[in-house]
Scaffold this motif. Structure first.
Motif, PDB file in Angstrom:
ATOM      1  N   TRP A 249       0.860  -1.185   0.000  1.00  0.00           N
ATOM      2  CA  TRP A 249       0.000   0.000   0.000  1.00  0.00           C
ATOM      3  C   TRP A 249       0.892   1.229   0.000  1.00  0.00           C
ATOM      4  O   TRP A 249       1.529   1.546   1.000  1.00  0.00           O
TER       5      TRP A 249
ATOM      6  N   TRP B  91      -2.513   6.634  -2.071  1.00  0.00           N
ATOM      7  CA  TRP B  91      -3.925   6.850  -1.753  1.00  0.00           C
ATOM      8  C   TRP B  91      -4.394   8.111  -2.458  1.00  0.00           C
ATOM      9  O   TRP B  91      -3.679   9.120  -2.498  1.00  0.00           O
TER      10      TRP B  91
ATOM     11  N   ASP C 236      -7.381  11.032  -2.766  1.00  0.00           N
ATOM     12  CA  ASP C 236      -8.424  11.675  -1.969  1.00  0.00           C
ATOM     13  C   ASP C 236      -9.637  11.966  -2.846  1.00  0.00           C
ATOM     14  O   ASP C 236      -9.622  12.894  -3.654  1.00  0.00           O
TER      15      ASP C 236
ATOM     16  N   LEU D 297     -10.722   7.767   0.769  1.00  0.00           N
ATOM     17  CA  LEU D 297      -9.446   7.466   0.130  1.00  0.00           C
ATOM     18  C   LEU D 297      -9.608   6.232  -0.753  1.00  0.00           C
ATOM     19  O   LEU D 297     -10.267   5.259  -0.369  1.00  0.00           O
TER      20      LEU D 297
ATOM     21  N   THR E 292      -7.296   3.373  -2.804  1.00  0.00           N
ATOM     22  CA  THR E 292      -6.005   2.779  -3.107  1.00  0.00           C
ATOM     23  C   THR E 292      -6.236   1.557  -3.979  1.00  0.00           C
ATOM     24  O   THR E 292      -7.384   1.164  -4.225  1.00  0.00           O
TER      25      THR E 292
ATOM     26  N   VAL F  14      -4.564  -1.994   5.066  1.00  0.00           N
ATOM     27  CA  VAL F  14      -4.352  -0.662   4.505  1.00  0.00           C
ATOM     28  C   VAL F  14      -4.206   0.376   5.618  1.00  0.00           C
ATOM     29  O   VAL F  14      -3.307   1.231   5.593  1.00  0.00           O
TER      30      VAL F  14
ATOM     31  N   LEU G  82      -1.534   3.620   6.878  1.00  0.00           N
ATOM     32  CA  LEU G  82      -1.943   5.001   7.109  1.00  0.00           C
ATOM     33  C   LEU G  82      -1.578   5.441   8.517  1.00  0.00           C
ATOM     34  O   LEU G  82      -1.163   6.600   8.725  1.00  0.00           O
TER      35      LEU G  82
END
Length: 436
Positions: free
Chosen positions: A300, A303, A305, A315, A317, A339, A343
């Motif tokens: 990952w 991302w 927005d 988000l 991905t 994920v 983050l």
């Protein structure tokens, strides 16, 4: 048995475009669609009052784009979002280094400049590459030519690996050297707050589309074609490469050697979307995307927005290539946990759990068998057009994998449907007739 002038197999963008142009030219056409909806890999989820494009999302460059023309004619709202082509900049991107800290503007500019430098060196290397060369082979030549220290080289190498995965859903060593020749963005990119599927439903208006009608066999001769229940003078087949290559879809007699050879050098990818909606925005409000560099970003790393689409902090991905295969069968909650762990590495332990998670499964869709096609080593860009060469004057293949200039896109599907319609008619018709 029902008789028509032309059978179109598949009511995705390619099939709908071909059918609409043929009907406009006075032909009797039936479109047979295996799913219970039109659109194919253009598919929008509208659960819980929210709009999520599960398949195609972007127009990658609206300049001189017939898809943009069609969308505008259909009254579809567009929102500019110019980072969808895995570009290093274009719009503000928050880059995080391998240590998990955000790069300052100077470090970001230097990294982006390195990517641009290698890209400039890459063009001639690709052009002069051997037929069996991979994208890994050519990128390594371009990287070595810079003479950079190991760490600097590693960061750009990593970027190129992720670009191969995110653009074509395949490992860099499995993609042909020419596999990203089409990676050019002309003008802004846009997304659709009301859903991309509006394009498909608009194209389908007034057509004879038979939903939930699975076709497993096409029989052709110079005198015409038949599929179970139907006969016609000609047929336009728009099923994806993965279906064409399966035992569940038979063309009899088989495709000629030229088409079979081209088809054999293409593969369907593994590429899934992961859409996470959150109770509040914890990431930077001034950026279009977030990317992390270094080994922690192996799975990952990027991302996007999508909050601007409906105001809900969101988000997007991608699980691309080996990652998509690795998470196959995982629950959405398990994917979300994986994920979100990354983050939290970037933004801290206070990052909340997502309130909603959508994970696509195009690999498991029997009518797609992947998201789109890619070129394996040994293939050439000509393979796309060779696949679309009419067979016996009655059999025409169309779809995103049959268009050389911009394969793996809705643009390719649209133009391939137009080309197939012109071939059926034996004359040119304007592509805009499909939506004007």
């Amino acid at each position: 048995m029902e008789h028509v002038d032309t059978i179109v197999i598949g009511a995705g963008i390619a099939g709908l475009t071909a059918a609409r142009l043929l009907v406009g030219a006075g032909r009797r056409v039936v479109a047979l669609e295996a799913r219970d909806r039109v659109g194919g890999r253009v598919h929008t989820d509208r659960s819980h009052g929210r709009v999520t494009d599960l398949g195609a999302s972007w127009i990658h460059g609206v300049e001189d784009s017939r898809v943009a023309d069609a969308a505008t004619a259909s009254g579809m709202p567009l929102v500019e979002f110019t980072v969808g082509g895995y570009q290093p900049d274009g719009r503000p991107i928050a880059y995080f280094g391998a240590d998990g800290h955000r790069l300052d503007p100077g470090a970001t500019a230097r990294f982006v400049a390195d990517v641009r430098t290698v890209d400039a060196a890459l063009g001639p290397v690709v052009a002069g590459s051997a037929p069996e060369a991979t994208y890994r082979d050519v990128t390594e030549v371009a990287l070595a030519a810079q003479g950079w220290p190991a760490e600097r080289t590693a960061r750009v190498r990593e970027y190129l690996e992720h670009r191969s995965e995110e653009q074509y859903g395949v490992r860099i060593e499995d993609l042909a050297a020419h596999g990203l020749d089409d990676d050019v963005i002309a003008g802004d990119e846009v997304v659709f707050p009301d859903g991309y599927d509006r394009l498909a439903t608009s194209l389908a208006e007034g057509l004879d589309v038979r939903l939930s009608h699975v076709v497993s066999r096409v029989t052709w001769s110079p005198h015409g074609v038949t599929v179970p229940g139907f006969a016609a003078d000609q047929v336009v087949v728009t099923v994806p490469v993965g279906v064409l290559q399966s035992d569940d879809f038979v063309i009899e007699p088989p495709l000629p050697d030229r088409q079979r050879a081209a088809l054999g050098r293409l593969r369907m990818n593994a590429f899934e979307k992961v859409v996470l909606r959150f109770p509040h925005r914890f990431w930077d409000a001034d950026v279009h995307a977030v990317r992390q560099l270094g080994p922690d970003g192996a799975w990952w790393h990027s991302w996007y927005d999508l909050t601007r689409l409906d105001g809900v902090p969101t988000l997007l991905t991608f699980a691309a290539g080996p990652v998509a295969r690795a998470i196959r069968g995982w629950t959405p909650d398990r994917v979300a946990a994986s994920v979100t762990a990354q983050l939290r590495r970037l933004y801290g332990a206070d990052v909340p759990d997502p309130t909603d998670v959508i994970v696509t499964a195009w690999q498991d869709d029997p009518f797609a068998r992947g998201s789109y096609a890619y070129m394996t080593p040994g293939s050439t860009t000509r393979d796309h057009d060779d696949l679309a060469e009419p067979v016996g004057g009655v059999l025409h293949l169309a779809g995103e994998a049959t268009w050389t200039d911009d394969p793996a896109t809705v643009t390719a599907a649209l133009h391939s449907g137009h080309r197939a319609a012109c071939a059926v008619l034996g004359r040119h018709v304007p592509i805009a007739a499909a939506w004007s």
